[in-house]
Write an enzyme that holds these catalytic residues in place. Structure first.
Site, short mmCIF file in Angstrom:
data_model
loop_
_atom_site.label_atom_id
_atom_site.label_comp_id
_atom_site.label_asym_id
_atom_site.label_seq_id
_atom_site.Cartn_x
_atom_site.Cartn_y
_atom_site.Cartn_z
N CYS A 48 -37.54 55.12 51.88
CA CYS A 48 -36.33 54.70 52.36
C CYS A 48 -35.38 55.89 51.92
O CYS A 48 -34.37 55.64 51.21
CB CYS A 48 -35.73 53.44 51.48
SG CYS A 48 -36.92 52.23 51.50
N CYS A 102 -34.74 51.61 57.60
CA CYS A 102 -35.21 50.41 57.42
C CYS A 102 -34.08 49.48 56.90
O CYS A 102 -32.76 49.79 56.91
CB CYS A 102 -36.08 50.70 56.33
SG CYS A 102 -35.30 50.94 54.69
N GLU A 139 -24.14 33.69 34.45
CA GLU A 139 -22.56 33.44 34.57
C GLU A 139 -21.88 34.31 35.13
O GLU A 139 -20.98 34.00 35.88
CB GLU A 139 -22.21 32.83 32.94
CG GLU A 139 -22.92 31.95 32.29
CD GLU A 139 -24.20 31.99 31.56
OE1 GLU A 139 -24.83 33.20 31.90
OE2 GLU A 139 -24.85 31.06 30.99
N LEU A 140 -21.90 35.53 34.64
CA LEU A 140 -21.16 36.66 35.07
C LEU A 140 -21.27 36.76 36.58
O LEU A 140 -20.33 37.18 37.44
CB LEU A 140 -21.44 37.89 34.36
CG LEU A 140 -20.48 39.06 34.64
CD1 LEU A 140 -18.98 38.85 34.56
CD2 LEU A 140 -21.08 40.34 33.91
N LYS A 154 -29.23 55.33 41.30
CA LYS A 154 -30.09 54.74 40.32
C LYS A 154 -29.80 55.71 38.96
O LYS A 154 -29.69 56.66 39.25
CB LYS A 154 -31.44 55.11 40.47
CG LYS A 154 -32.02 53.95 41.49
CD LYS A 154 -33.38 53.84 41.68
CE LYS A 154 -33.94 52.92 42.73
NZ LYS A 154 -34.12 51.55 41.98
N HIS A 210 -43.76 54.41 54.77
CA HIS A 210 -42.44 54.45 55.07
C HIS A 210 -41.80 54.75 53.59
O HIS A 210 -42.16 54.23 52.64
CB HIS A 210 -41.80 52.92 55.48
CG HIS A 210 -40.51 52.95 55.17
ND1 HIS A 210 -39.49 53.46 56.18
CD2 HIS A 210 -39.71 52.01 54.47
CE1 HIS A 210 -38.21 53.36 55.74
NE2 HIS A 210 -38.49 52.35 54.68
N HIS A 262 -27.10 50.36 57.88
CA HIS A 262 -26.07 49.79 56.93
C HIS A 262 -24.96 49.29 57.37
O HIS A 262 -24.36 48.68 56.53
CB HIS A 262 -26.02 50.67 55.67
CG HIS A 262 -27.47 51.12 55.01
ND1 HIS A 262 -28.15 52.26 55.61
CD2 HIS A 262 -28.08 50.86 54.07
CE1 HIS A 262 -29.30 52.31 55.02
NE2 HIS A 262 -29.43 51.32 53.99
N1 GLN Z 1 -41.14 46.84 55.82
C1 GLN Z 1 -40.03 46.66 55.10
C2 GLN Z 1 -38.77 46.14 55.83
O1 GLN Z 1 -38.60 46.48 56.92
C3 GLN Z 1 -39.49 47.98 54.41
C4 GLN Z 1 -38.37 47.62 53.18
C5 GLN Z 1 -38.11 48.90 52.57
O2 GLN Z 1 -38.33 50.06 52.93
N2 GLN Z 1 -37.34 48.74 51.47
O3 GLN Z 1 -37.97 45.24 55.10
ZN ZN Z 2 -36.86 51.63 53.29
#
Ligand code: GLN
Ligand code: ZN
Length: 756
Positions: free
Chosen positions: A644, A727, A15-16, A105, A642, A695
């Site tokens: 992030c 990514c 709900e929030l 985090k 990979h 981003h």
């Molecule tokens: N392979 C994923 C993507 O490109 C990797 C996502 C991520 O690094 N969080 O969405």
């Molecule tokens: Zn990533």
């Protein structure tokens, strides 16, 4: 007695979330939002009514750290003239006046807090109104409130010093914080405040500019002594690990109680003797606030007995290990899960029942009022222990007999074979895997899931998307292509749904940040892969092009770190099982002719322990699991991974030991400064640093990317570098992705031209 550290606030049906998003979109008024919040608080207190206290101020419109920053007037300069909810949400989400505060985090959880920015020029001033309103609301409903407040040391330690001397800022902040406490003290004759000080579980630390103030014994004693002297029933609580060093300090003050986590911080038992010798009340965190399994009440009673062998019963309060914020609301609405597995699960509401029962059993014995509950609980735990659903002999045998633990050809030899066979140029271009997830695509997946769209139509839709992706990548002349991940809703859920040993709740939402919630998979049993999970899609994508198509998997450590994990095995054992399932997938892919396979470990770093002394052990098994998952790759199969983030200084040796042929990382926002560590340690494997920030919707120019590549070349040689964006392309629009990637490839070509 019993209490909890905090309760989820998002609501049974989020709900929030809905109210917040409507408010932000201008679709409801502030008072509508306030009414939703008020109703939620009422409902949540009602659920806690059998406890000795209900939690007040654990509610938040966005985040508790932000609440406290706001209550102290700790607003960044750019938002100084904004007030009320406008100023509050500006810090959380940005505003025309400036960008939002960072978010990061909360310890090793998946919850994110808003990072306060502190500066020497700030003027702090306590503002109690919001807290006061909630306190009075609870009182008016007849409850005994316990105020949840982030402790001064944790608040300060987690803030960012924007400018100035940490000591001077701390002094100012402390004075405003104590003013706030003075205001709180006026609320009632005997106010109860539970201060959350999870920063104390890190032991003595000196790795941040604030550390000298945070881990200052004298300051800790002074602050808590002065709070206790105000006539406040003061409880200081830590969680997520043990806090023995700081517990010792706190015991030297006249606070009323100390709250400890006996789930994630089992070593807290070492402080029991000292607590017994003091006059403090122990708030014993025995019900797990981080995981979702039904508590084993029989074993909890034993723990309680061992605690009360040292500390008198009347000085022990039974509580949760941390706030219940980290688990879903309740399981009333789960109608699809296997009923036996559901019976093993306990969300926040069910945990309140466990607390109630545990308290009664402890007080009145197992033959009292809670006898039936106790018997049922015993049966559930026995069933779980012996169920075939949790024990898959074939999986166990395979793990114990597995000898394939690392790749058999060394990197320096592999890379020659790979370069020869794959023929990619220096500064090879690729992307991290996903392409824009359009509304049509989401609708397609959802429709298929609900049974409204046929399998044929769904597959045709996904294929069409893959065709478009391949065509576009060929057009702009990328070197290594991806299929775009259109079939995936989420990088962990997609695999969890196809693996044995996982279940998914329908409504098990957990707040991640603000109005954003996640529904973590639940690993209840031994993990196995009944059949290939990604093969068909990757082969289809490969069939459309002569260029190299990269297979795309999520790594074992990330799958583990983003799930609720069974607690009847160690995390490393569960991770090993997942690793073997991923290994099977890699094997299928390479047998199918896929030459490059990326194994994403987006959450590798998130699993790092909070205490330095446990890091080695985590690194050992996390690394081993990643290696087990990729060991099956032949010398000519190139493994990418990979991550992030960009900050690798502390973990570079572990990253190197993972032995992935190529690692792509996020660097666009941090520049190439952080990349230097790769050079410093003589890192030899190939690296793909993100060359532009995805981003933001902004399209980077070719020149900008050329400059970025040149900067990278100052750190690492061209033979070692791959060129890719950061990514997250799935979160952008095609109109942004297409020109950006086109510019990226052009930039690479221009740079290659100058290198020849
Ligand atoms: N392979 C994923 C993507 O490109 C990797 C996502 C991520 O690094 N969080 O969405
Ligand atoms: Zn990533």
């Amino acid at each position: 007695m019993s209490s909890i550290v905090g309760f989820p606030r998002i609501g049974q049906n989020r709900e929030l979330k809905k109210a917040l998003e409507a408010f932000w979109a201008g679709k409801c008024s502030q008072s509508d939002l306030e009414n939703v919040a008020k109703d939620l608080r009422k409902k949540h207190w009602e659920a806690q009514k059998h406890l000795d206290y209900v939690c007040v101020n654990d509610f938040s419109y966005y985040d508790n750290i932000l609440d406290l920053a706001y209550a102290l007037g700790a607003k960044p300069q750019r938002f100084k003239d904004l007030s009320g909810l406008e100023g509050y949400f500006a810090m959380a989400r940005g505003h025309a006046k400036g960008v939002a505060c960072e978010m990061t985090k909360w310890f090793n959880t998946n919850y994110h807090y808003v990072v306060p920015e502190l500066s020497q020029t700030d003027v702090y001033q306590a503002q109690i109104q919001t807290l006061k309103d909630q306190y009075n609301e609870a009182k008016a409903l007849g409850y005994t409130p316990k105020i949840s407040l982030i402790g001064l040391f944790t608040f300060f330690g987690l803030s960012k010093i924007a400018q100035g001397d940490p000591k001077a800022i701390f002094a100012k902040l402390k004075s405003a914080y104590l003013d706030l406490i003075d205001e709180i003290a006026k609320l009632d004759l005997e106010v109860v405040i539970e201060f959350s000080e999870p920063i104390f579980v890190r032991g003595w630390h000196n790795d941040t500019p604030q550390a000298q103030c945070v881990y200052d014994k004298q300051a800790i004693k002074e602050v808590y002594e002065s709070i206790a002297q105000k006539g406040i029933k003061t409880i200081v609580t830590t969680f997520f690990e043990h806090s023995n060093e700081l517990t010792e300090v706190l015991l030297q003050t006249s606070i009323y109680g100390i709250g400890l986590d006996f789930i994630a911080g089992a070593k807290n038992t070492q402080s029991l003797g000292a607590i017994a010798a003091s006059n403090k009340v122990l708030f014993a965190g025995l019900i797990d606030g981080r995981n979702i399994w039904v508590a084993d009440l029989e074993s909890k009673l034993k723990t309680l007995e061992s605690i009360t062998a040292q500390i008198p019963k009347e000085r022990v309060v039974i509580t949760t290990s941390c706030s219940l914020l980290h688990v879903p609301f309740g399981k009333d609405d789960e109608s699809k899960m296997d009923s036996q597995i559901l019976s093993w699960i306990s969300f926040a509401k069910e945990k309140l029942e466990e607390l109630r029962a545990l308290e009664d059993l402890f007080k009145n014995g197992v033959n009292g009022e809670s006898k039936a509950f106790f018997e049922a609980n015993k049966a559930i735990n026995n069933a779980r222990k012996t169920s075939e659903k949790t024990n898959n002999k074939a999986v166990r045998d395979r793990v114990s007999k597995n000898t394939l633990k690392s790749r058999d050809v060394a990197f320096k030899d592999r890379i020659k074979i790979q370069r020869d066979e794959l023929g990619y140029p220096d500064l090879a271009t690729t992307t991290i895997g996903s392409f824009p997830q359009t509304p049509e695509l989401r609708a397609l997946r959802l429709g298929y899931k609900k049974g409204e769209i046929s399998k044929d139509a769904y597959e045709a839709g996904i294929k069409e998307y893959i065709q478009d992706c391949v065509k576009f990548q060929e057009e702009i002349d990328l070197d290594v292509l991806v299929h775009g991940e259109p079939e995936r809703n989420d990088m962990v859920e997609y695999f969890g749904e196809q693996l044995e040993g996982f279940v998914f709740s329908q409504n098990g939402w957990v707040q991640s940040y603000g109005s954003r919630c996640v529904k973590p998979p639940i690993i209840f049993g031994d993990v196995a892969r009944p059949k290939a999970m990604t093969l068909d899609w990757i082969l289809y994508a490969q069939s459309l092009t002569k260029k190299i198509m990269k297979g795309m998997l999520t790594g074992p450590v990330t799958i583990l770190n983003w799930s609720f994990v069974r607690d009847d095995m160690t995390r490393s054992q569960v991770c090993e099982q997942i690793a073997l399932a991923i290994a099977d997938e890699i094997d299928d892919l390479q047998k199918g002719g896929v030459k490059i396979i990326q194994v994403d470990e987006a959450a590798f770093k998130e699993g790092y322990p909070l205490r330095a002394e446990n890091i080695k052990e985590y690194e050992r098994w996390a690394l081993e699991c990643f290696k087990v998952s990729t060991a099956v790759a032949k010398a000519n199969t190139q493994i990418h991974t990979h991550m992030c983030y960009s900050e690798f200084n502390d973990i570079i040796k572990t990253i190197e030991a993972m032995d992935a042929d190529v690692i792509s990382i996020e660097t666009a926002r941090s520049g190439n400064e952080l990349l230097k560590v790769f050079k410093e340690v003589g890192y030899t494997h190939e690296v793909g640093p993100g060359v532009y920030d995805i981003h933001s919707p902004r399209i980077p120019s070719t020149q900008e990317i050329i400059d970025q590549i040149k900067a990278l070349l100052e750190v690492l040689p061209k033979e070692q570098l791959w060129i890719n964006p950061d990514c997250g392309l799935k979160t952008r629009k095609w109109e942004e992705v297409k020109p950006s990637l086109k510019n990226m490839v052009e930039a690479v070509k221009a740079v290659r031209g100058t290198l020849k």
